[in-house]
Design a protein around this motif. Structure first.
Motif, PDB file in Angstrom:
ATOM      1  N   GLY A  55       0.815  -1.230   0.174  1.00  0.00           N
ATOM      2  CA  GLY A  55       0.142   0.031   0.174  1.00  0.00           C
ATOM      3  C   GLY A  55       0.852   1.087  -0.049  1.00  0.00           C
ATOM      4  O   GLY A  55       0.310   2.343   0.177  1.00  0.00           O
ATOM      5  N   THR A  56       2.190   1.214  -0.157  1.00  0.00           N
ATOM      6  CA  THR A  56       3.173   2.365   0.086  1.00  0.00           C
ATOM      7  C   THR A  56       3.243   3.105  -1.347  1.00  0.00           C
ATOM      8  O   THR A  56       3.686   4.020  -1.330  1.00  0.00           O
ATOM      9  N   THR A  57       2.792   2.116  -2.290  1.00  0.00           N
ATOM     10  CA  THR A  57       3.121   2.760  -3.719  1.00  0.00           C
ATOM     11  C   THR A  57       1.768   2.854  -4.455  1.00  0.00           C
ATOM     12  O   THR A  57       1.070   1.658  -4.428  1.00  0.00           O
ATOM     13  N   ARG A  58       1.433   3.942  -5.188  1.00  0.00           N
ATOM     14  CA  ARG A  58       0.174   4.154  -5.882  1.00  0.00           C
ATOM     15  C   ARG A  58       0.529   4.915  -7.072  1.00  0.00           C
ATOM     16  O   ARG A  58       1.558   5.905  -6.994  1.00  0.00           O
ATOM     17  N   TYR A  59      -0.120   4.435  -8.200  1.00  0.00           N
ATOM     18  CA  TYR A  59       0.076   5.322  -9.501  1.00  0.00           C
ATOM     19  C   TYR A  59      -1.260   5.473  -9.961  1.00  0.00           C
ATOM     20  O   TYR A  59      -2.108   4.694  -9.759  1.00  0.00           O
ATOM     21  N   TYR A  60      -1.511   6.718 -10.738  1.00  0.00           N
ATOM     22  CA  TYR A  60      -2.775   6.864 -11.211  1.00  0.00           C
ATOM     23  C   TYR A  60      -2.495   7.468 -12.510  1.00  0.00           C
ATOM     24  O   TYR A  60      -1.545   7.966 -13.109  1.00  0.00           O
ATOM     25  N   ALA A  61      -3.690   7.429 -13.372  1.00  0.00           N
ATOM     26  CA  ALA A  61      -3.611   7.867 -14.649  1.00  0.00           C
ATOM     27  C   ALA A  61      -3.665   9.331 -14.570  1.00  0.00           C
ATOM     28  O   ALA A  61      -4.334   9.758 -13.764  1.00  0.00           O
ATOM     29  N   ASP A  62      -3.155  10.076 -15.644  1.00  0.00           N
ATOM     30  CA  ASP A  62      -3.400  11.587 -15.664  1.00  0.00           C
ATOM     31  C   ASP A  62      -4.675  12.016 -15.338  1.00  0.00           C
ATOM     32  O   ASP A  62      -5.166  13.062 -14.677  1.00  0.00           O
ATOM     33  N   SER A  63      -5.664  11.223 -15.908  1.00  0.00           N
ATOM     34  CA  SER A  63      -7.036  11.667 -16.243  1.00  0.00           C
ATOM     35  C   SER A  63      -7.749  11.709 -15.120  1.00  0.00           C
ATOM     36  O   SER A  63      -8.903  12.357 -14.498  1.00  0.00           O
ATOM     37  N   CYS A 102       2.474  -3.270  -9.173  1.00  0.00           N
ATOM     38  CA  CYS A 102       1.595  -2.399  -9.451  1.00  0.00           C
ATOM     39  C   CYS A 102       2.302  -1.718 -10.493  1.00  0.00           C
ATOM     40  O   CYS A 102       3.253  -1.036 -10.723  1.00  0.00           O
ATOM     41  N   GLY A 103       1.381  -1.551 -11.821  1.00  0.00           N
ATOM     42  CA  GLY A 103       1.794  -0.892 -13.015  1.00  0.00           C
ATOM     43  C   GLY A 103       0.690  -0.662 -13.930  1.00  0.00           C
ATOM     44  O   GLY A 103      -0.565  -1.021 -13.630  1.00  0.00           O
ATOM     45  N   SER A 104       0.941  -0.109 -15.066  1.00  0.00           N
ATOM     46  CA  SER A 104      -0.224   0.537 -15.844  1.00  0.00           C
ATOM     47  C   SER A 104      -0.590  -0.394 -16.990  1.00  0.00           C
ATOM     48  O   SER A 104      -1.528  -0.351 -17.573  1.00  0.00           O
ATOM     49  N   SER A 105       0.158  -1.347 -17.169  1.00  0.00           N
ATOM     50  CA  SER A 105      -0.051  -2.297 -18.271  1.00  0.00           C
ATOM     51  C   SER A 105      -1.151  -3.696 -17.846  1.00  0.00           C
ATOM     52  O   SER A 105      -0.966  -4.249 -16.983  1.00  0.00           O
ATOM     53  N   SER A 106      -2.169  -3.838 -18.575  1.00  0.00           N
ATOM     54  CA  SER A 106      -2.968  -4.586 -18.270  1.00  0.00           C
ATOM     55  C   SER A 106      -2.240  -6.243 -18.346  1.00  0.00           C
ATOM     56  O   SER A 106      -2.924  -7.075 -17.644  1.00  0.00           O
ATOM     57  N   ALA A 107      -1.444  -6.267 -19.032  1.00  0.00           N
ATOM     58  CA  ALA A 107      -0.667  -7.570 -19.232  1.00  0.00           C
ATOM     59  C   ALA A 107      -0.066  -7.960 -17.996  1.00  0.00           C
ATOM     60  O   ALA A 107       0.338  -9.225 -17.715  1.00  0.00           O
ATOM     61  N   MET A 108       0.198  -6.950 -16.870  1.00  0.00           N
ATOM     62  CA  MET A 108       0.796  -7.359 -15.599  1.00  0.00           C
ATOM     63  C   MET A 108      -0.297  -8.121 -14.759  1.00  0.00           C
ATOM     64  O   MET A 108      -0.011  -8.523 -13.658  1.00  0.00           O
ATOM     65  N   TYR A 109      -1.463  -8.190 -15.078  1.00  0.00           N
ATOM     66  CA  TYR A 109      -2.637  -8.553 -14.176  1.00  0.00           C
ATOM     67  C   TYR A 109      -3.125  -9.833 -14.825  1.00  0.00           C
ATOM     68  O   TYR A 109      -4.000  -9.773 -15.840  1.00  0.00           O
ATOM     69  N   PRO A 110      -2.962 -11.060 -14.341  1.00  0.00           N
ATOM     70  CA  PRO A 110      -3.532 -12.312 -14.613  1.00  0.00           C
ATOM     71  C   PRO A 110      -4.927 -12.446 -14.435  1.00  0.00           C
ATOM     72  O   PRO A 110      -5.865 -13.190 -15.055  1.00  0.00           O
TER      73      PRO A 110
END
Length: 122
Positions: A55-63, A102-110
């Protein structure tokens, strides 16, 4: 195997707020990063944000930066997406997903949930 179930979607007026929940089961929740994505019929699946295992790292889309926030409760095996100042363009089906980080690519999430509809009226 991991099962994810989203809830909390609905209809809200522009400027309003919603909180989505994603309950996980099947494996040790605290060892996984969690992501939120959204999709409309006109667009490909879009990254919204993610949170690391601790929970210490979070990323968000600019939108959504500054309007949405992600949190998690490892004791409840649940991740949350708090959405404030909603806009009509936020209308989409929202999906939670889990992967090793945690990352922005959907491929990272099975593993993915079934999605929950969010509709923002103008």
């Amino acid at each position: 195997q991991v099962q994810l179930v989203e809830s909390g979607g609905g209809l809200v007026q522009a400027g309003g707020s919603l909180r989505l929940s994603c309950a996980a089961s099947g494996r040790t929740f605290s060892t996984y990063g969690m992501g939120w994505f959204r999709q409309t019929p006109r667009k490909e699946r879009e990254f919204v944000g993610c949170i690391s295992r601790s929970g210490t790292t979070r990323y968000y889309a600019d939108s959504v930066k500054g309007r949405f926030s992600i949190s998690r409760d490892n004791a409840k095996n649940t991740v949350y997406l708090q959405m404030n100042s909603l806009k009509p363009e936020d209308t989409a089906v929202y999906y939670c997903a889990t992967g090793t980080s945690c990352g922005s690519s959907s491929a990272m999430y099975p593993y993915w949930g079934q999605g929950t509809q969010v509709t923002v009226s103008s």
